[in-house]
Design a protein around this motif. Structure first.
Motif, PDB file in Angstrom:
ATOM      1  N   LEU A  32      51.009 123.586  70.664  1.00 36.17           N
ATOM      2  CA  LEU A  32      50.186 124.278  71.707  1.00 36.17           C
ATOM      3  C   LEU A  32      51.229 125.346  72.375  1.00 36.17           C
ATOM      4  O   LEU A  32      50.668 125.897  73.750  1.00 36.17           O
ATOM      5  N   PHE A  61      52.471 122.755  77.632  1.00 37.20           N
ATOM      6  CA  PHE A  61      52.356 124.131  77.329  1.00 37.20           C
ATOM      7  C   PHE A  61      52.397 124.939  78.749  1.00 37.20           C
ATOM      8  O   PHE A  61      52.927 126.126  79.138  1.00 37.20           O
ATOM      9  N   ASN A  62      51.727 124.134  79.967  1.00 34.66           N
ATOM     10  CA  ASN A  62      51.611 125.000  81.235  1.00 34.66           C
ATOM     11  C   ASN A  62      52.622 124.524  82.100  1.00 34.66           C
ATOM     12  O   ASN A  62      52.640 124.917  83.361  1.00 34.66           O
TER      13      ASN A  62
ATOM     14  N   VAL B 276      42.122 129.734  78.561  1.00 40.03           N
ATOM     15  CA  VAL B 276      43.545 129.183  78.641  1.00 40.03           C
ATOM     16  C   VAL B 276      44.295 129.587  77.242  1.00 40.03           C
ATOM     17  O   VAL B 276      45.631 129.448  77.477  1.00 40.03           O
ATOM     18  N   MET B 298      41.998 124.303  84.725  1.00 40.19           N
ATOM     19  CA  MET B 298      42.727 124.973  83.837  1.00 40.19           C
ATOM     20  C   MET B 298      42.430 126.416  83.862  1.00 40.19           C
ATOM     21  O   MET B 298      43.410 127.577  84.007  1.00 40.19           O
ATOM     22  N   LEU B 301      43.701 127.848  86.978  1.00 37.68           N
ATOM     23  CA  LEU B 301      45.225 127.958  86.951  1.00 37.68           C
ATOM     24  C   LEU B 301      45.482 129.399  86.289  1.00 37.68           C
ATOM     25  O   LEU B 301      46.300 130.337  86.726  1.00 37.68           O
ATOM     26  N   LEU B 357      43.995 119.061  86.398  1.00 37.27           N
ATOM     27  CA  LEU B 357      44.989 119.964  85.411  1.00 37.27           C
ATOM     28  C   LEU B 357      45.505 119.042  84.264  1.00 37.27           C
ATOM     29  O   LEU B 357      45.703 119.097  83.199  1.00 37.27           O
ATOM     30  N   GLN B 358      46.014 117.813  84.860  1.00 35.57           N
ATOM     31  CA  GLN B 358      46.579 116.842  83.846  1.00 35.57           C
ATOM     32  C   GLN B 358      45.492 116.324  83.087  1.00 35.57           C
ATOM     33  O   GLN B 358      45.819 116.071  81.849  1.00 35.57           O
ATOM     34  N   THR B 361      44.680 119.042  80.572  1.00 39.92           N
ATOM     35  CA  THR B 361      45.707 119.138  79.610  1.00 39.92           C
ATOM     36  C   THR B 361      46.018 118.046  78.373  1.00 39.92           C
ATOM     37  O   THR B 361      46.393 118.298  77.499  1.00 39.92           O
ATOM     38  N   SER B 453      55.679 134.540  83.246  1.00 43.73           N
ATOM     39  CA  SER B 453      55.717 133.464  82.595  1.00 43.73           C
ATOM     40  C   SER B 453      54.145 132.571  82.955  1.00 43.73           C
ATOM     41  O   SER B 453      54.033 132.506  84.238  1.00 43.73           O
ATOM     42  N   PRO B 455      50.824 130.177  82.269  1.00 41.45           N
ATOM     43  CA  PRO B 455      50.491 128.813  81.876  1.00 41.45           C
ATOM     44  C   PRO B 455      49.281 129.159  80.588  1.00 41.45           C
ATOM     45  O   PRO B 455      48.030 128.368  80.862  1.00 41.45           O
ATOM     46  N   ARG B 457      48.045 128.412  76.768  1.00 44.29           N
ATOM     47  CA  ARG B 457      48.198 127.836  75.315  1.00 44.29           C
ATOM     48  C   ARG B 457      48.380 128.862  74.379  1.00 44.29           C
ATOM     49  O   ARG B 457      47.828 129.871  74.341  1.00 44.29           O
ATOM     50  N   ARG B 458      49.111 128.394  73.330  1.00 41.15           N
ATOM     51  CA  ARG B 458      49.648 129.358  72.235  1.00 41.15           C
ATOM     52  C   ARG B 458      48.509 129.396  71.271  1.00 41.15           C
ATOM     53  O   ARG B 458      48.668 130.424  70.558  1.00 41.15           O
ATOM     54  N   VAL B 459      47.925 128.351  70.824  1.00 46.71           N
ATOM     55  CA  VAL B 459      47.063 128.328  69.675  1.00 46.71           C
ATOM     56  C   VAL B 459      45.399 128.032  70.258  1.00 46.71           C
ATOM     57  O   VAL B 459      45.463 127.162  71.144  1.00 46.71           O
ATOM     58  N   ALA B 460      44.574 128.600  69.409  1.00 43.33           N
ATOM     59  CA  ALA B 460      43.280 128.106  69.652  1.00 43.33           C
ATOM     60  C   ALA B 460      42.761 126.713  69.172  1.00 43.33           C
ATOM     61  O   ALA B 460      42.495 126.771  68.033  1.00 43.33           O
ATOM     62  N   ALA B 461      43.340 125.659  69.836  1.00 42.94           N
ATOM     63  CA  ALA B 461      43.014 124.402  69.093  1.00 42.94           C
ATOM     64  C   ALA B 461      42.339 123.653  69.923  1.00 42.94           C
ATOM     65  O   ALA B 461      42.354 123.636  71.099  1.00 42.94           O
TER      66      ALA B 461
END
Lengths: 128, 482
Positions: A32, A61-62, B276, B298, B301, B357-358, B361, B453, B455, B457-461
């Motif tokens: 992620l 990731f955040n 996100v 999230m 944020l 947030l935690q 995540t 930079s 916050p 997420r890199r992929v939609a999972a």
């Protein structure tokens, strides 16, 4: 869906750990943008069943918007008797581990560092 | 390529009195800027403003005045160190209605900007001549890529757009807008028509915002939501039907249908995804205003971060009914939190909860393990459309008043409404000096644009343990190594 990419801030945090603990840090992308991290041979309190364990955690990731939470050590490291408040036996990523519920109540994103967080966790362990 | 410069109202309030003084002489300032580039568009984002003194803006050899080379080198090096570009502003004191770069200005750019591009390491540089209510300039994206400035946008409680010449709105706004045009004029209607507004979360609160934006006649609504309509949504989502619930229609598709019924000329871009995720959040970076109407911290944020990194005005809304485990009501309130400079951000206001947030995540298994004290029992909070409607109208008013120039000091303050006693509370949020999002601290992402930079997420999972199907094996390999 998976990817091997790691967010720049996470990569920076990993670099910080690798510099502080040369040869002891292993990591994998979490898919992620974060990373699963393990720091080998972390000293445990005297009297615990084993002297050392890997300290494991996720840099999300955040990061650094949110801090590291929680930490984990090997389940066989658990001291005898009832576990203290911040220690729990849990299943995590397909295995039994000991969860260290150490929260940063005043985390300052961008100012507080992953190394500071890890050192606090190590200090907490050493002072049991 | 269309080039714009975006500044906060706070920055322009700092720069304007310096540029336009009683001496009616030319004065100058320098902005260090982040940038955002898309196909056909570059937006410069003012992060720092430096007011130049007499020594830094002396009489010139080639023109009336010029920025001293030492000042340009000093500020250029500062820009380079921070990965920022550099834009000079200077006043044309006699220019009231319109302004134009002079021949001397343009020659000065050609003498200096090639070297300046080298100093700042390839980030954009530019020069702008300011009239009292106008701006004309050019932006150098490279030695041979020179773009005329389209406009200077000021974002804040009362937004404005400065161009080389004033643009007059359509004199005859459509009949359907007649009553509202009587309040904010054809120019205001033209501003709304030119706006692209993102609504994040088109459930109870967000669907009402979409409805109001369509009636107001904004140009484009970008509706973002990953959820589908369920039976329990029908008491709140405007435009949703039992048939939608039975079929599990996407909420963004309900929003699209709603808008097309109200005003087919309003464009709706439906984004079926979670804000996100990076590829979804990228839709926010090109909008003029963001309304955040989703529940998660999230998303708070992310929107707070994007709003400050790209200087996009925003407002977060929420209607909260806190219920105890036994079903009794603890408190009811509606929150409207504008994200408008010079107010502190959602982080400074304590409106982004770190524990939440935690939890959000973590994976489901991690959430259960971390809730060893049983504090998060999964009680479903009540939700009522009348509460959503209060927040939706207040949020749309923040957008409207700010955009059409009717906003006054205080529009950016947070509002808390307690409907049980009819109370309204307004809160000024102080900016924390070391805030990662809204301060000018070295680590702050404020106005860094594409260099920020974020916050994301890199992929939609999906956030479930299933996402670790692959990495779980990797994790075991990792453990074996240590």
């Amino acid at each position: 869906v998976n990817t091997t990419t790691i967010a720049a801030e996470v990569a920076r945090a990993l670099g910080e750990l690798q510099e502080a603990f040369p040869g002891r840090v292993a990591s994998e992308p979490d898919g992620l943008g974060g990373a699963l991290v393990s720091i080998a041979a972390v000293r445990l309190p005297a009297g615990w069943p084993v002297a050392h364990s890997a300290l494991m955690f996720v840099i999300p990731f955040n990061f650094p918007a949110i801090p590291i939470y929680p930490y984990y050590i090997a389940a066989e490291a658990a001291p005898g008797g009832a576990l203290a408040g911040a220690l729990q036996r849990v299943e995590w990523r397909g295995q039994s581990v000991l969860q260290l519920s150490l929260r940063h109540n005043r985390w300052r994103p961008g100012l507080d560092t992953v190394l500071g967080s890890v050192l606090q966790a190590m200090d907490w362990l050493a002072s049991r | 390529v269309i080039a714009t410069l975006r500044m906060t109202a706070e920055q322009i309030a700092d720069v304007r009195p310096h540029l336009f003084r009683e001496d009616r002489d030319e004065h100058a300032a320098v902005l260090l800027v982040g940038s955002h580039r898309t196909t056909g568009q570059v937006t410069l984002l003012a992060r720092e403003s430096h007011l130049l003194c007499e020594e830094d803006f002396p009489p010139g050899e080639h023109g009336y005045r010029q920025i001293a080379p030492a000042a340009l080198a000093r500020l250029g090096n500062r820009a380079f160190a921070q990965g920022l570009g550099l834009v000079s502003l200077h006043s044309h004191p006699g220019a009231t209605g319109q302004v134009a770069l002079s021949g001397d200005d343009l020659q000065g750019h050609r003498r200096v900007f090639g070297h300046l591009l080298d100093i700042v390491g390839g980030s954009p540089v530019g020069g702008i001549a300011m009239g009292t209510s106008s701006a004309d300039g050019e932006v150098w994206l490279g030695p041979r890529e020179i773009v005329r400035l389209d406009r200077l946008d000021v974002v804040g409680e009362r937004s404005e757009s400065l161009r080389a010449r004033p643009v007059h709105g359509a004199v005859g706004a459509a009949e359907r807008y007649d009553r509202q045009v009587r309040m904010f004029g054809a120019q205001g209607q033209a501003v709304l028509r030119g706006m692209r507004v993102a609504v994040v979360g088109v459930g109870g609160g967000g669907s009402l915002v979409v409805e109001q934006l369509a009636h107001l006649g904004v140009g484009e609504i970008v509706a973002i939501d990953f959820d589908r309509v369920a039976e329990h949504n029908l008491s709140r989502i405007v435009g949703a039907s039992s048939r939608d619930a039975r079929r599990g229609v996407k909420k963004v598709d309900v929003a699209r249908r709603l808008v097309s019924r109200i005003d087919p000329s309003v464009r709706l871009t439906a984004v079926d995804g979670d804000v996100v995720d990076q590829h979804v959040a990228e839709f926010l970076m090109d909008v003029d205003f963001i309304v955040l109407a989703s529940d998660s911290h999230m998303s708070r944020l992310v929107v707070n971060a994007v709003a400050h990194a790209y200087l996009i005005p925003a407002v977060q809304i929420g209607a909260k009914v806190d219920a105890r485990a036994d079903g009794s009501i603890e408190q009811i309130y509606c929150a409207i939190r504008p994200i408008l400079p010079p107010q502190g951000c959602l982080h400074c206001a304590g409106a982004i909860d770190q524990l939440a947030l935690q939890r959000e995540t973590a994976t489901e298994q991690e959430r259960i393990a971390q809730d060893y004290l049983g504090q998060h029992s999964g009680v479903i909070d009540p939700s009522v459309i009348t509460l959503n409607a209060v927040t939706a109208a207040a949020a749309t008013n923040v957008l409207l008043f700010s955009a059409v120039g009717l906003g006054q000091e205080g529009l950016g303050r947070h509002q808390i409404h307690t409907p049980a006693d009819g109370g309204w509370l307004k809160l000024r949020v102080e900016r924390q000096e070391d805030c990662r999002w809204c301060s000018l601290a070295a680590h702050s992402q404020f106005a860094r644009g594409d260099g920020a930079s974020l916050p994301l997420r890199r992929v939609a999972a999906p956030l479930s343990d299933s996402r670790f199907g692959g990495p779980r094996r990797a994790w075991r390999r990792l453990l074996a190594r240590v």
